[in-house]
Design a protein around this motif. Structure first.
Motif, PDB file in Angstrom:
ATOM      1  N   GLN A 144       0.828  -1.211   0.000  1.00 46.72           N
ATOM      2  CA  GLN A 144       0.000   0.000   0.000  1.00 46.72           C
ATOM      3  C   GLN A 144       0.863   1.261   0.000  1.00 46.72           C
ATOM      4  N   LEU A 145       1.926   1.238   0.786  1.00 48.88           N
ATOM      5  CA  LEU A 145       2.816   2.403   0.823  1.00 48.88           C
ATOM      6  C   LEU A 145       3.519   2.596  -0.521  1.00 48.88           C
ATOM      7  N   SER A 204       2.364   7.314  -6.338  1.00 47.64           N
ATOM      8  CA  SER A 204       1.506   8.414  -6.792  1.00 47.64           C
ATOM      9  C   SER A 204       2.188   9.767  -6.634  1.00 47.64           C
ATOM     10  N   GLU A 252       1.115   4.389  -2.704  1.00 50.11           N
ATOM     11  CA  GLU A 252       0.979   5.792  -2.318  1.00 50.11           C
ATOM     12  C   GLU A 252       2.206   6.597  -2.712  1.00 50.11           C
ATOM     13  N   ARG A 265       3.710   5.749   9.643  1.00 50.80           N
ATOM     14  CA  ARG A 265       3.063   5.225   8.442  1.00 50.80           C
ATOM     15  C   ARG A 265       3.352   3.733   8.238  1.00 50.80           C
TER      16      ARG A 265
END
Length: 609
Positions: free
Chosen positions: A90-91, A97, A94, A125
């Motif tokens: 997931q990181l 992006s 992100e 995070r």
């Protein structure tokens, strides 16, 4: 899972004795070779050096470290990292992006870019177990960080012109700028971390050496040292009813186990046949890949005189294995092996601490057997502390004025074994009360919390922050001692936050300990396992273990040893007389005498007591 070492100078130089960077780093790495048998690497510039030894679990080809990110005018960012980040996919998305590009599939490069993107806020995070060090030469800044529960170790020593750090103290002590020294505070920490198992966040046994506390970021540069916490156990209103709470616990635990099963190598599960490990095994069972489970067998038999209520694990573990259809192995340990002085010395060296006797040596046997076939295993650490599994989860224990488990797990009367003058100077009972008082100041309560709820919340908080760290350190050091990564799904921070704030009446709604966990997995376990009473980790009951310990202590008294300078030899002789009585076996006292002597022989610290 790996080991890391390093040093940095903040004034343009390097710590004294660090002229040959690569040689010094390799010497430090050698002390951690068992943590990473698959690969090692070093990186240096004109004022710092980072080293890494690797156990390849995720992205075996692309995850080599140290990793360096070139950043133009800001200069490079060099990072060493240990652990596992379960949300790295997931990181990665992100960060992608934001325009970040990745050359590897693993979590190490994700950590590198996370640090560059979010700085000191990066640890918040990350979901998982981790420790890392990041060096920025242009800013002359070193950043050290550790996961929320301190699952992965990290320590450092400030020296005149910089800092030396490593995953374990033994590697820091390999640097010529750092020496082993033991002062009164260190001796107190050494003794109390084993008897009765109290870990003080940030403290180390060795003078001048500190641990990065759990959930903490430590930043160092020419302006000084700054430490900040990025997470803590805080109170929150629990709005869910009981059925919703049970369902939510199940979902959070399933999500955690699924994440912890992710690896590019096979994963096993430690299975005692108790509620905690059986829940993990049931939730870990994949649809197509065989499940592998292991348990330790010490020949334990139930005894009415056993204050801990131990019950043999083997039959329950085998029942659970049959229920799941897992490939199961029972690992046997003998009294002769568990009492072997050389093996005790190895455990002490791995832990940099006093051992817990056969509680530790048998676990090393189990981990060694797991490592014959697996690099990764799941363990149930944290479940008792989180769900209230211990019998000291009572308001009365909370009001005792000391750590709730101390009156149950006082493994030896340390004061009576120490030299009387030293015992008076250390004042271990008073020191422990002060540690308890300080720990209690960290605990917050919501307005309107009842006295009973507040008391039990206090017990839970103390267990999670002072007792559990001792067990996590034990699991990490002994696991990595054989190159095994031990993962602990019960310590997903979202699960911990949710269960910590559930009211106590939910945690015991059926009149038993760990009611929430039992209800959450009730459909997955056979009734004998689901209803099994709490049974702690087994201890050897073979009389040969008693004979071996008494013989070794007798020999120590005859031959002499460094521990005798700190002990009351008359008290040790009385201990031997107690051990000769069939009705008593002061195993903890005998183990303490042997362990303290072995520890002093191993580290030969300069004493300033």
């Amino acid at each position: 899972m790996c080991g890391m070492v390093g040093f940095a100078g903040f004034a343009g130089g390097v710590p004294e004795g660090t002229e040959d960077f690569s040689l010094k780093l390799k010497g430090m790495l050698e002390a951690l070779s068992c943590r990473g048998p698959d690969a090692s690497g070093v990186w240096t510039d004109d004022s710092a050096g980072l080293g890494h030894t690797r156990l390849a679990v995720v992205d075996p080809v692309g995850g080599r470290q140290p990793m360096v990110l070139e950043r133009g005018s800001r200069g490079p960012l060099a990072v060493v990292f240990t652990g596992e980040i379960y949300n790295h996919a997931q990181l990665r998305a992100e960060l992608g992006s934001f325009g970040r590009r990745f050359a590897t599939r693993g979590d190490s490069e994700v950590v590198l870019h996370a640090i560059d993107t979010w700085g000191v806020h990066a640890p918040a995070r990350l979901e998982g177990m981790f420790a890392y060090a990041a060096w920025e030469p242009v800013a002359r800044r070193l950043t050290l960080a550790r996961d929320r529960f301190g699952i992965k170790p990290l320590c450092y020593a400030q020296v005149d012109d910089g800092v030396v750090f490593a995953s374990e103290p033994k590697a820091v002590l390999e640097h010529p700028a750092v020496s082993a020294r033991l002062d009164p505070d260190g001796l107190r920490e050494l003794l109390l971390s084993a008897h009765p198992m109290v870990k003080t966040p940030g403290r180390s046994v060795f003078a001048g050496l500190r641990e990065v506390a759990p959930a903490t970021v430590v930043s160092m540069d020419p302006r000084g040292v700054r430490a900040s916490r990025y997470w803590s156990l805080t109170p929150a209103e629990h709005r869910d009813d009981l059925p919703t709470t049970v369902a939510r616990v199940r979902q959070l635990l399933q999500d955690s186990v699924s994440g912890h099963m992710a690896a590019d190598v096979p994963v096993s599960v430690l299975l005692s046949g108790g509620l905690d490990s059986s829940a993990l095994a049931a939730l870990a069972r994949p649809g197509t890949v065989p499940l592998h489970t292991l348990t330790v067998d010490l020949g334990t038999r139930r005894s009415d005189g056993d204050a801990m209520g131990r019950d043999p694990d083997g039959p329950y573990a085998e029942l659970m294995a049959r229920h799941l259809g897992s490939t199961h192995r029972r690992v046997r340990s003998t009294a002769a092996a568990l009492s072997d002085p050389a093996r005790r010395a190895r455990v002490g060296r791995l832990r940099d601490a006093l051992t817990l006797g056969d509680f530790d040596t048998s676990l090393l046997d189990l981990f060694g057997a797991v490592r014959e076939h697996f690099k990764v295993t799941l363990a149930g650490d944290g479940a008792d502390e989180l769900f209230g599994g211990y019998r000291w989860f009572t308001p009365r224990a909370a009001a005792s004025g000391t750590f709730p488990w101390a009156t149950v797990l006082e493994r030896a009367d340390l004061t009576r074994l120490l030299d009387p003058a030293l015992a008076a100077a250390l004042d271990l009972p008073g020191h422990r009360r002060e540690l308890h008082r300080a720990a209690c100041t960290e605990i917050e309560h919501l307005p309107g919390t009842s006295p009973e709820e507040a008391a039990l919340r206090r017990v839970s908080h103390l267990n999670l922050t002072r007792f559990l760290p001792c067990l996590l350190d034990r699991a990490d050091r002994l696991g990595m001692g054989v190159g095994l990564e031990v993962r602990v799904p019960f310590l997903d921070h979202r699960l911990v936050e949710y269960v910590f704030n559930a009211p106590w009446r939910f945690k015991t709604f059926d009149g038993r300990e760990k009611s929430l966990l039992r209800a959450a997995v009730a459909d997955l376990l056979p009734p004998p396992v689901l209803e099994r009473r709490k049974s702690p980790y087994p201890l050897v009951r073979d009389p040969a273990y008693r004979t071996a310990l008494t013989s070794q202590v007798t020999r120590l008294l005859a031959d002499g040893g460094p521990a005798l300078d700190l002990l009351d030899t008359a008290a040790v002789r009385r201990l031997l007389l107690e051990a000769g009585a069939e009705s008593r076996f002061p195993r903890e006292g005998l183990e303490l005498v042997l362990d303290l002597d072995q520890w002093l022989r191993t580290y030969r610290p300069a004493l300033s007591l």
